[in-house]
Motif scaffolding. Structure first.
Motif, PDB file in Angstrom:
ATOM      1  N   SER A   1     -13.690 -10.187   8.622  1.00 62.95           N
ATOM      2  CA  SER A   1     -13.769  -9.670   7.252  1.00 62.95           C
ATOM      3  C   SER A   1     -14.056  -8.168   7.198  1.00 62.95           C
ATOM      4  O   SER A   1     -13.777  -7.520   6.196  1.00 62.95           O
ATOM      5  CB  SER A   1     -14.825 -10.436   6.444  1.00 62.95           C
ATOM      6  OG  SER A   1     -16.111 -10.306   7.021  1.00 62.95           O
ATOM      7  N   GLY A   2     -14.600  -7.623   8.271  1.00 59.26           N
ATOM      8  CA  GLY A   2     -14.840  -6.188   8.321  1.00 59.26           C
ATOM      9  C   GLY A   2     -13.638  -5.387   8.770  1.00 59.26           C
ATOM     10  O   GLY A   2     -13.689  -4.151   8.827  1.00 59.26           O
ATOM     11  N   VAL A   3     -12.529  -6.074   9.097  1.00 55.81           N
ATOM     12  CA  VAL A   3     -11.305  -5.409   9.553  1.00 55.81           C
ATOM     13  C   VAL A   3     -10.318  -5.402   8.393  1.00 55.81           C
ATOM     14  O   VAL A   3      -9.817  -6.450   7.984  1.00 55.81           O
ATOM     15  CB  VAL A   3     -10.703  -6.130  10.776  1.00 55.81           C
ATOM     16  CG1 VAL A   3      -9.450  -5.408  11.248  1.00 55.81           C
ATOM     17  CG2 VAL A   3     -11.730  -6.223  11.896  1.00 55.81           C
ATOM     18  N   LYS A   4     -10.044  -4.254   7.856  1.00 56.76           N
ATOM     19  CA  LYS A   4      -9.243  -4.141   6.652  1.00 56.76           C
ATOM     20  C   LYS A   4      -7.755  -4.283   6.922  1.00 56.76           C
ATOM     21  O   LYS A   4      -7.243  -3.876   7.968  1.00 56.76           O
ATOM     22  CB  LYS A   4      -9.486  -2.785   5.971  1.00 56.76           C
ATOM     23  CG  LYS A   4     -10.890  -2.625   5.379  1.00 56.76           C
ATOM     24  CD  LYS A   4     -11.087  -3.515   4.177  1.00 56.76           C
ATOM     25  CE  LYS A   4     -12.422  -3.240   3.500  1.00 56.76           C
ATOM     26  NZ  LYS A   4     -12.609  -4.101   2.300  1.00 56.76           N
TER      27      LYS A   4
ATOM     28  N   GLY B   1     -10.102  -9.381   6.828  1.00 51.88           N
ATOM     29  CA  GLY B   1      -9.530 -10.587   7.424  1.00 51.88           C
ATOM     30  C   GLY B   1     -10.374 -11.820   7.193  1.00 51.88           C
ATOM     31  O   GLY B   1     -11.312 -11.824   6.391  1.00 51.88           O
ATOM     32  N   THR B   2     -10.061 -12.869   7.922  1.00 42.74           N
ATOM     33  CA  THR B   2     -10.692 -14.176   7.738  1.00 42.74           C
ATOM     34  C   THR B   2     -11.955 -14.290   8.582  1.00 42.74           C
ATOM     35  O   THR B   2     -11.984 -13.880   9.741  1.00 42.74           O
ATOM     36  CB  THR B   2      -9.702 -15.291   8.124  1.00 42.74           C
ATOM     37  OG1 THR B   2      -8.477 -15.094   7.404  1.00 42.74           O
ATOM     38  CG2 THR B   2     -10.261 -16.659   7.789  1.00 42.74           C
ATOM     39  N   ASP B   3     -12.983 -14.882   7.997  1.00 45.42           N
ATOM     40  CA  ASP B   3     -14.245 -15.128   8.692  1.00 45.42           C
ATOM     41  C   ASP B   3     -14.189 -16.523   9.314  1.00 45.42           C
ATOM     42  O   ASP B   3     -14.235 -17.531   8.611  1.00 45.42           O
ATOM     43  CB  ASP B   3     -15.410 -15.026   7.704  1.00 45.42           C
ATOM     44  CG  ASP B   3     -16.767 -15.276   8.356  1.00 45.42           C
ATOM     45  OD1 ASP B   3     -16.816 -15.521   9.583  1.00 45.42           O
ATOM     46  OD2 ASP B   3     -17.781 -15.229   7.632  1.00 45.42           O
TER      47      ASP B   3
ATOM     48  N   THR C   1       0.862  -1.178   0.000  1.00 45.90           N
ATOM     49  CA  THR C   1       0.000   0.000   0.000  1.00 45.90           C
ATOM     50  C   THR C   1       0.904   1.237   0.000  1.00 45.90           C
ATOM     51  O   THR C   1       2.128   1.109   0.009  1.00 45.90           O
ATOM     52  CB  THR C   1      -0.907   0.038   1.242  1.00 45.90           C
ATOM     53  OG1 THR C   1      -0.107   0.343   2.401  1.00 45.90           O
ATOM     54  CG2 THR C   1      -1.616  -1.296   1.459  1.00 45.90           C
ATOM     55  N   ASP C   2       0.296   2.422   0.032  1.00 48.00           N
ATOM     56  CA  ASP C   2       1.128   3.634   0.096  1.00 48.00           C
ATOM     57  C   ASP C   2       1.638   3.910   1.507  1.00 48.00           C
ATOM     58  O   ASP C   2       2.428   4.829   1.719  1.00 48.00           O
ATOM     59  CB  ASP C   2       0.376   4.838  -0.476  1.00 48.00           C
ATOM     60  CG  ASP C   2      -0.897   5.154   0.292  1.00 48.00           C
ATOM     61  OD1 ASP C   2      -1.164   4.516   1.334  1.00 48.00           O
ATOM     62  OD2 ASP C   2      -1.661   6.026  -0.167  1.00 48.00           O
ATOM     63  N   ASP C   3       1.201   3.102   2.501  1.00 45.06           N
ATOM     64  CA  ASP C   3       1.691   3.252   3.872  1.00 45.06           C
ATOM     65  C   ASP C   3       1.416   1.953   4.630  1.00 45.06           C
ATOM     66  O   ASP C   3       0.443   1.843   5.380  1.00 45.06           O
ATOM     67  CB  ASP C   3       1.004   4.432   4.562  1.00 45.06           C
ATOM     68  CG  ASP C   3       1.652   4.774   5.906  1.00 45.06           C
ATOM     69  OD1 ASP C   3       2.454   3.960   6.408  1.00 45.06           O
ATOM     70  OD2 ASP C   3       1.342   5.843   6.460  1.00 45.06           O
ATOM     71  N   ASP C   4       2.292   0.971   4.430  1.00 49.99           N
ATOM     72  CA  ASP C   4       2.072  -0.335   5.053  1.00 49.99           C
ATOM     73  C   ASP C   4       2.104  -0.272   6.578  1.00 49.99           C
ATOM     74  O   ASP C   4       1.409  -1.042   7.251  1.00 49.99           O
ATOM     75  CB  ASP C   4       3.122  -1.334   4.560  1.00 49.99           C
ATOM     76  CG  ASP C   4       2.852  -1.810   3.138  1.00 49.99           C
ATOM     77  OD1 ASP C   4       1.813  -1.427   2.565  1.00 49.99           O
ATOM     78  OD2 ASP C   4       3.684  -2.566   2.605  1.00 49.99           O
ATOM     79  N   ASP C   5       2.910   0.646   7.139  1.00 48.93           N
ATOM     80  CA  ASP C   5       2.941   0.768   8.598  1.00 48.93           C
ATOM     81  C   ASP C   5       1.596   1.213   9.147  1.00 48.93           C
ATOM     82  O   ASP C   5       1.217   0.859  10.264  1.00 48.93           O
ATOM     83  CB  ASP C   5       4.011   1.771   9.024  1.00 48.93           C
ATOM     84  CG  ASP C   5       5.418   1.225   8.843  1.00 48.93           C
ATOM     85  OD1 ASP C   5       5.627   0.052   9.167  1.00 48.93           O
ATOM     86  OD2 ASP C   5       6.288   1.967   8.369  1.00 48.93           O
ATOM     87  N   ARG C   6       0.863   1.976   8.373  1.00 49.47           N
ATOM     88  CA  ARG C   6      -0.459   2.431   8.795  1.00 49.47           C
ATOM     89  C   ARG C   6      -1.518   1.350   8.606  1.00 49.47           C
ATOM     90  O   ARG C   6      -2.298   1.063   9.510  1.00 49.47           O
ATOM     91  CB  ARG C   6      -0.858   3.680   8.002  1.00 49.47           C
ATOM     92  CG  ARG C   6      -2.288   4.151   8.269  1.00 49.47           C
ATOM     93  CD  ARG C   6      -2.670   5.287   7.338  1.00 49.47           C
ATOM     94  NE  ARG C   6      -4.065   5.674   7.516  1.00 49.47           N
ATOM     95  CZ  ARG C   6      -4.711   6.528   6.721  1.00 49.47           C
ATOM     96  NH1 ARG C   6      -4.075   7.095   5.699  1.00 49.47           N
ATOM     97  NH2 ARG C   6      -5.979   6.818   6.950  1.00 49.47           N
ATOM     98  N   TYR C   7      -1.520   0.719   7.424  1.00 50.27           N
ATOM     99  CA  TYR C   7      -2.606  -0.210   7.096  1.00 50.27           C
ATOM    100  C   TYR C   7      -2.344  -1.633   7.574  1.00 50.27           C
ATOM    101  O   TYR C   7      -3.270  -2.413   7.736  1.00 50.27           O
ATOM    102  CB  TYR C   7      -2.856  -0.202   5.587  1.00 50.27           C
ATOM    103  CG  TYR C   7      -3.363   1.116   5.059  1.00 50.27           C
ATOM    104  CD1 TYR C   7      -4.591   1.635   5.469  1.00 50.27           C
ATOM    105  CD2 TYR C   7      -2.602   1.870   4.166  1.00 50.27           C
ATOM    106  CE1 TYR C   7      -5.056   2.849   4.997  1.00 50.27           C
ATOM    107  CE2 TYR C   7      -3.059   3.091   3.684  1.00 50.27           C
ATOM    108  CZ  TYR C   7      -4.294   3.580   4.109  1.00 50.27           C
ATOM    109  OH  TYR C   7      -4.745   4.792   3.637  1.00 50.27           O
ATOM    110  N   LYS C   8      -1.079  -2.006   7.767  1.00 45.99           N
ATOM    111  CA  LYS C   8      -0.721  -3.344   8.248  1.00 45.99           C
ATOM    112  C   LYS C   8      -1.394  -4.440   7.417  1.00 45.99           C
ATOM    113  O   LYS C   8      -2.199  -5.220   7.924  1.00 45.99           O
ATOM    114  CB  LYS C   8      -1.077  -3.502   9.723  1.00 45.99           C
ATOM    115  CG  LYS C   8      -0.376  -2.507  10.647  1.00 45.99           C
ATOM    116  CD  LYS C   8      -0.791  -2.718  12.089  1.00 45.99           C
ATOM    117  CE  LYS C   8      -0.015  -1.812  13.037  1.00 45.99           C
ATOM    118  NZ  LYS C   8      -0.265  -0.373  12.811  1.00 45.99           N
ATOM    119  N   PRO C   9      -1.077  -4.525   6.143  1.00 46.76           N
ATOM    120  CA  PRO C   9      -1.730  -5.531   5.298  1.00 46.76           C
ATOM    121  C   PRO C   9      -1.465  -6.950   5.785  1.00 46.76           C
ATOM    122  O   PRO C   9      -0.418  -7.250   6.367  1.00 46.76           O
ATOM    123  CB  PRO C   9      -1.117  -5.295   3.912  1.00 46.76           C
ATOM    124  CG  PRO C   9       0.127  -4.508   4.153  1.00 46.76           C
ATOM    125  CD  PRO C   9      -0.107  -3.712   5.381  1.00 46.76           C
TER     126      PRO C   9
END
Length: 319
Positions: free
Chosen positions: A164-167, A175-177, A91-99
């Motif tokens: 799944s509602g947590v991006k 995430g995983t359901d 992403t443009d800021d992995d530290d923020r979004y924590k993919p």
């Protein structure tokens, strides 16, 4: 008949990652010895699921090597994909979004698992056998990779919880359901991780239980649906959150009453340090945490036996 196992899983990671996403510190390593001593007092053996910054922390490495040498715990792997090498921005800021790791290309997933596994095995001179996914995000390919790399245990499943509602990445699927997954230990179907299979990878789901009965939950979900909201049923976890020892004992008792052969506790390593998490912000809250842990552990010592994740794997194999 043997007592059920008490499994302690510690997500062993940097300080206060809820807010601190850059220049990560690992001061919490200095606070783990007190917890380890409490575990040993009651014959319990934690599994420290270790991520990248802790694996290169001299204080943590010295602590964990001593635990391993005395056979008083286990080191496993915990992978935070956004800052675990090889680094590839998602992403443009992995530290923020924590993919999530499951959002990366499969080739990168493999490389990250290979690097972390090799790093931990080189540092601690033991085979990595147990694992938990960062941010609880898991899928079939992830499970297949763990199996390929020789892991015996995964403990990423959180029964009844839908992530799944947590991006992770903003345009991802979340995430995983786990709302329809088993709530007890099972050998996984690597082509459908929600089902029992014939692989050698053992899933040890977290000890979570529904807070309310099925009728209440059905009514609540119907009500939420009419309001245009989608929320999973409320759950209780065997996890400290401050002054909740009775709730933790309730969850454990439910699992034991159901005939489960284990109960699983979790906490983050940073939560043992004052100010290391949003939950335990100061010395007073840490002292309350330890009062709760002392009461919980004393109670569980009467009806369970301590095991690492890898030891429980052998216990499960022996039936």
């Amino acid at each position: 008949m043997q007592k059920p196992a008490f499994l302690i899983s510690i997500d062993t990671e940097g300080d206060n990652l809820w807010v601190n996403t850059k220049d990560i510190s690992t001061q919490n390593a200095k606070f783990l010895d007190r917890f380890q001593q409490l575990c040993e007092k009651y014959g319990f053996k934690p599994t420290y699921l270790t991520n990248y910054e802790m694996a290169i922390s001299p204080d943590y490495v010295a602590f964990a090597k001593d635990v391993i040498a005395r056979n008083q715990g286990e080191v496993g792997m915990h992978l935070h994909a956004w800052n675990s090498p090889p680094l590839q921005p998602l992403t443009d800021d992995d530290d923020r979004y924590k993919p999530y790791l499951i959002e990366y290309p499969q080739t990168i997933m493999r490389e990250k698992i290979a690097v972390m596994t090799d790093l931990l095995e080189d540092i601690f001179d033991v085979k990595m056998l147990s694992h938990r996914a960062g941010r609880w995000a898991f899928n079939e390919y992830y499970a297949q990779l763990l199996h390929e790399f020789g892991y015996q245990v995964d403990c990423s499943v959180t029964p009844y919880v839908d992530w799944s509602g947590v991006k992770g990445k903003p345009d991802g699927n979340g995430g995983t359901d786990y709302s329809q997954f088993p709530d007890g230990a099972y050998f996984m179907d690597l082509n459908d991780i929600s089902k029992v299979g014939t692989s050698s990878l053992l899933q040890i789901p977290m000890s979570t239980r529904l807070k309310y009965g099925s009728l209440h939950n059905s009514f609540k979900q119907l009500y939420d649906g009419l309001r245009g909201k989608k929320r999973p049923p409320s759950t209780r976890w065997l996890r400290p959150k401050g002054n909740n020892v009775e709730e933790m004992k309730f969850v454990a008792q439910q699992c034991l009453d159901e005939g489960k052969n284990y109960v699983e506790f979790m906490l983050h390593s940073s939560e043992f340090m004052p100010g290391g998490s949003p939950t335990f912000k100061d010395d007073t809250s840490i002292e309350q945490l330890y009062r709760d842990l002392e009461e919980l552990f004393e109670w569980l010592s009467q009806c369970t036996q301590g095991m690492t994740m890898a030891e429980f794997y052998q216990y499960k194999l022996m039936g």
